[in-house]
Design a protein around this motif. Structure first.
Motif, PDB file in Angstrom:
ATOM      1  N   SER A 547      36.578  31.670  38.497  1.00 10.78           N
ATOM      2  CA  SER A 547      36.926  31.194  39.929  1.00 10.78           C
ATOM      3  C   SER A 547      38.638  31.108  39.887  1.00 10.78           C
ATOM      4  CB  SER A 547      36.404  29.638  40.096  1.00 10.78           C
ATOM      5  OG  SER A 547      35.153  29.765  40.329  1.00 10.78           O
ATOM      6  N   ASP A 548      39.355  30.730  38.874  1.00  7.99           N
ATOM      7  CA  ASP A 548      40.607  30.839  38.738  1.00  7.99           C
ATOM      8  C   ASP A 548      41.317  32.137  38.808  1.00  7.99           C
ATOM      9  OD1 ASP A 548      40.933  28.249  38.783  1.00  7.99           O
ATOM     10  OD2 ASP A 548      41.376  27.969  36.641  1.00  7.99           O
ATOM     11  N   VAL A 549      40.393  33.190  38.499  1.00  7.92           N
ATOM     12  CA  VAL A 549      40.903  34.341  38.298  1.00  7.92           C
ATOM     13  C   VAL A 549      41.063  35.162  39.806  1.00  7.92           C
ATOM     14  CG1 VAL A 549      40.160  36.944  37.669  1.00  7.92           C
ATOM     15  CG2 VAL A 549      39.739  35.177  36.040  1.00  7.92           C
ATOM     16  N   TYR A 550      39.877  34.794  40.351  1.00  8.45           N
ATOM     17  CA  TYR A 550      40.125  35.082  42.022  1.00  8.45           C
ATOM     18  C   TYR A 550      41.296  34.618  42.811  1.00  8.45           C
ATOM     19  CZ  TYR A 550      38.543  35.993  46.667  1.00  8.45           C
ATOM     20  OH  TYR A 550      38.665  36.479  48.002  1.00  8.45           O
ATOM     21  N   SER A 551      41.427  33.256  42.367  1.00 11.75           N
ATOM     22  CA  SER A 551      42.666  32.463  42.911  1.00 11.75           C
ATOM     23  C   SER A 551      43.775  32.918  42.862  1.00 11.75           C
ATOM     24  CB  SER A 551      42.733  31.011  42.814  1.00 11.75           C
ATOM     25  OG  SER A 551      41.515  30.379  43.318  1.00 11.75           O
ATOM     26  N   PHE A 552      44.082  33.515  41.234  1.00 12.73           N
ATOM     27  CA  PHE A 552      45.174  34.051  40.836  1.00 12.73           C
ATOM     28  C   PHE A 552      45.313  35.347  41.363  1.00 12.73           C
ATOM     29  CE2 PHE A 552      47.071  37.282  37.774  1.00 12.73           C
ATOM     30  CZ  PHE A 552      48.226  36.585  37.688  1.00 12.73           C
ATOM     31  N   GLY A 553      44.232  36.330  41.624  1.00  7.33           N
ATOM     32  CA  GLY A 553      44.144  37.653  42.296  1.00  7.33           C
ATOM     33  C   GLY A 553      44.850  37.306  43.901  1.00  7.33           C
TER      34      GLY A 553
END
Length: 694
Positions: A547-553
């Protein structure tokens, strides 16, 4: 005629003015009938059949709290695609130019319906919104509760600051959506996780869609301030007034707001409207003490001793009251719960300090509004200077009895030791509102710096790559190298601060969660920011590291494109930056969306590599997304190759455009040896952990 008074015999309304309409108390600066009974036309109350209405906006009033500066109104509901007879026309409320705004802390924005998206507009711009989806409306639960509005049939999101307009647009996500949908702002206080199961119901709920359709209005909280000097605010006594900027973000202050020192139910806007914990009696006590002093001097030494003894007792009682108040505030602010967490070893007490209230009041000039650095959903941040000259940031939480975010942020930050995560210095629990003290980060946040660029300090391609690598490294540390995995849950450019050397600092851990190493996900109420929120988390309520990976994207896209995460200027199917980027990639027109400065300064292959990485971070299926470890390695390699390429082309220039920015590898010092892909990899995971925690 006497002043209108409340049950504690303190004045509520101006002298000779009515103080009630029906069962509702009307405190000054609000008032009825004569002009002198209210501050100005904005505060005029019209009493219709024993029901008060705020005449300036024509809405019913359910309660007014002068001590808190709030007014509860009965607010309309926006209906879309409803049949005639159900008030199908859109409701609109305009507070612009008034001393009122919608309270961000006490309200939420809710949308109820099938396969539709509702946007809240301000001055024609989308400022908030959410999506509700359902496969079969017959499967919808009969009871709709705000806590369960995670995107299935209903969704909930927070309000922006300074909102002074209720203007909603609703759009269908399907071709044949003929269901009635609703959008509304409503008063709401969430139940803290540790208080669930105690039988206390803080939630506002509707039994069914039919009941919601039958409602004409709901309770909404407005905050207010005094805009002009048409009334004379008290300058002495047990109350005080401060400058505020409740209704305007452009000015240092837009009005005034008054408070009682210790009386939680007093009215600080009229003389004598505040009492104190020590029996304030309008000065009569001072007269009595003077009288007894004179009698003592002229009568006997015994009277003087009695008077001195009484004064001594008064001071002892006063100190005890202050001590009891501090202990009460400590318990109210979660002190007992925090002590439990401290004793369990969750908090590293060696890293944090307990500041006294007196110390922080002196540091912030008694929390002067001129010291405000920013405001958010959790509270207000002030700039302060400690006695030793150290500049700090002091965060005053808006918990209103919910201390979960405060304790959560305190516990998590006490575990973190990373150069790209904002450092927690200490806390204070003596005040009614808890305080956290952080290191001061001077250059604002990435969102401001990226989207309001200053030509004197341009956001270069090399700087963007470095910042992206630093953010990725910090998130990798949280996911893998901390004592327990930590999921940030609200990664966005406004939560990325920039220090004096423009290095990234990840901040705001109030929504974060710490999980056991054995767990793969955490089921929780969906929380995040529209535009950055992971769609998979939104629909399943299962929070994972991806979920953090998506937001970082999405943050990586902001750095690549220079565009905001949400924009009404883009096509309807691609109002979010993530959707628009995916569309451009799939239509083979990547460079139509890339920022001109990036195209001009960056190597084409490196830009494509970063774009491919962002594309993989935005995969709808979380399992297909890379981990933050893989993202960090990839960005680190691209950044090193980009710098090597720049050095080869411009040996006579400095490798950094802005002289105040010190480019340094996020984890290790630069090596004098040549950089190549073969020596960019780490030998083992333990080596990475060792480097990250140095």
């Amino acid at each position: 005629m006497a002043c209108a008074q409340n049950e504690s015999n303190t004045p509520v309304a101006q002298f000779g003015c009515n103080s009630t309409c029906g069962d509702v108390q009307i405190p000054f600066p609000f008032g009825m009938n004569e002009l002198g009974c209210y501050a100005d036309h904005w505060f005029q109350i019209e009493c219709r059949n024993h029901t008060p209405y705020l005449k300036s906006i024509g809405l019913e009033v359910s309660s007014i709290d002068a001590s808190e500066g709030t007014i509860d109104i009965m607010h309309p509901i926006h209906r879309w695609n409803c049949k005639v007879g159900h008030n199908a026309t859109q409701e609109f409320v305009d507070l612009r130019g008034s001393p009122f705004v919608y309270s961000q802390v006490s309200n939420v924005f809710i949308s109820v319906g099938c396969n539709e998206v509702s946007f809240l507009l301000s001055n024609g711009t989308q400022v908030s919104g959410c999506v509700s989806i359902c496969d079969d409306k017959n499967e919808v639960e009969k009871e709709i509760e705000i806590d369960n509005c995670n995107g299935k049939y209903c969704c909930v999101t927070s309000l922006p600051l300074y909102l002074s307009e209720f203007n909603v647009t609703t759009e269908s996500l399907g071709n044949n959506n003929d269901d009635c949908s609703y959008a509304l702002i409503v008063q709401y206080h969430r139940v803290p996780d540790y208080m669930r199961g105690l039988g206390i119901n803080y939630r506002r709920s509707w039994n069914s869609l039919t009941d919601l359709g039958g409602l004409k209005n709901v309770v909404v909280v407005l905050e207010w301030e005094i805009h002009n000097s048409s009334i004379r605010l008290p300058s002495s006594g047990a109350g005080y007034c401060v400058n505020t900027n409740i209704t305007s973000s452009r000015n240092t202050h837009s009005g005034r707001k008054c408070y009682c020192d210790t009386d939680p139910h007093g009215n600080p806007y009229i003389q004598g409207g505040c009492t104190n914990d020590y029996g304030y009696d309008g000065g009569q006590g001072n007269k009595n003490r003077s009288k007894w002093a004179i009698i003592g001097v002229f009568s006997s030494l015994g009277s003087i001793i009695l008077l001195l003894g009484s004064w001594r007792v008064f001071k002892v009682v006063r100190r005890r009251i202050i001590k009891n108040r501090k202990e009460k505030n400590f318990k109210k602010n979660g002190g007992l719960l925090l002590e439990k967490r401290l004793s369990s070893g969750e908090v590293n007490v060696d890293k944090v300090k307990h500041f006294s209230l007196k110390e922080l009041e002196k540091a912030t000039d008694s929390f002067n509004m001129n010291r405000v650095l920013g405001k958010g959903g959790q509270g207000t941040v002030y700039k302060g200077m400690l006695i030793d000259g150290k500049i700090v940031a002091v965060k005053k939480f808006r918990v209103q009895g919910n201390v979960e975010e405060f304790i959560n942020e305190f516990v998590i930050l006490s575990q973190i030791n990373h150069r790209n995560v904002v450092k927690l210095l200490g806390c204070c629990l003596e005040k009614e509102i808890p305080l956290l003290v952080y290191e001061f980060i001077p250059n604002g946040n990435l969102y401001e710096y990226l989207h309001d660029q200053n030509e004197d300090l341009p956001m270069t391609w090399d700087m963007r790559l470095r910042i992206a690598t630093e953010i990725a490294g910090a998130l990798f540390y949280l996911h893998s190298a901390a004592s327990q995995p930590i999921y940030h849950r609200d990664v966005k450019s406004t939560n990325i601060l920039l220090d004096e050397k423009y290095r990234a600092k990840v901040a705001d851990f109030g929504a974060s969660r710490m999980i056991s190493i054995e767990d793969t996900h955490l089921t929780t109420v969906v929380q995040g920011t529209f535009g950055y929120l992971d769609p998979e988390y939104f629909h399943t309520s299962q929070l994972t590291e991806k979920s953090d990976v998506y937001s970082f994207g999405v943050v990586l896209l902001e750095l690549l494109t220079g565009q905001k995460p949400l924009s009404s200027l883009r096509p309807n199917e691609a109002k979010s930056l993530a959707s628009y980027f995916v569309l451009c990639v799939e239509e083979d027109r990547l460079f139509d969306i890339i920022d001109d400065r990036v195209i001009k300064e960056g190597d084409k292959e490196h830009i494509i590599a970063v774009a491919n990485l962002a594309y993989s971070c935005l995969e709808l299926n979380g399992k297909r997304r890379p981990t933050m470890k893989e993202v960090t390695r990839e960005l680190d390699e691209i950044w090193k190759l980009e710098r090597k390429s720049n050095n080869a082309q411009q040996n006579h220039h400095e490798e950094i455009e802005h002289p105040a920015i010190e480019y340094q590898h996020p984890w290790v010092a630069d090596s004098a040896s040549d950089i190549s892909p073969s020596n960019l990899t780490f030998t083992s995971e333990s080596e990475i952990m060792h480097i990250l925690t140095e």
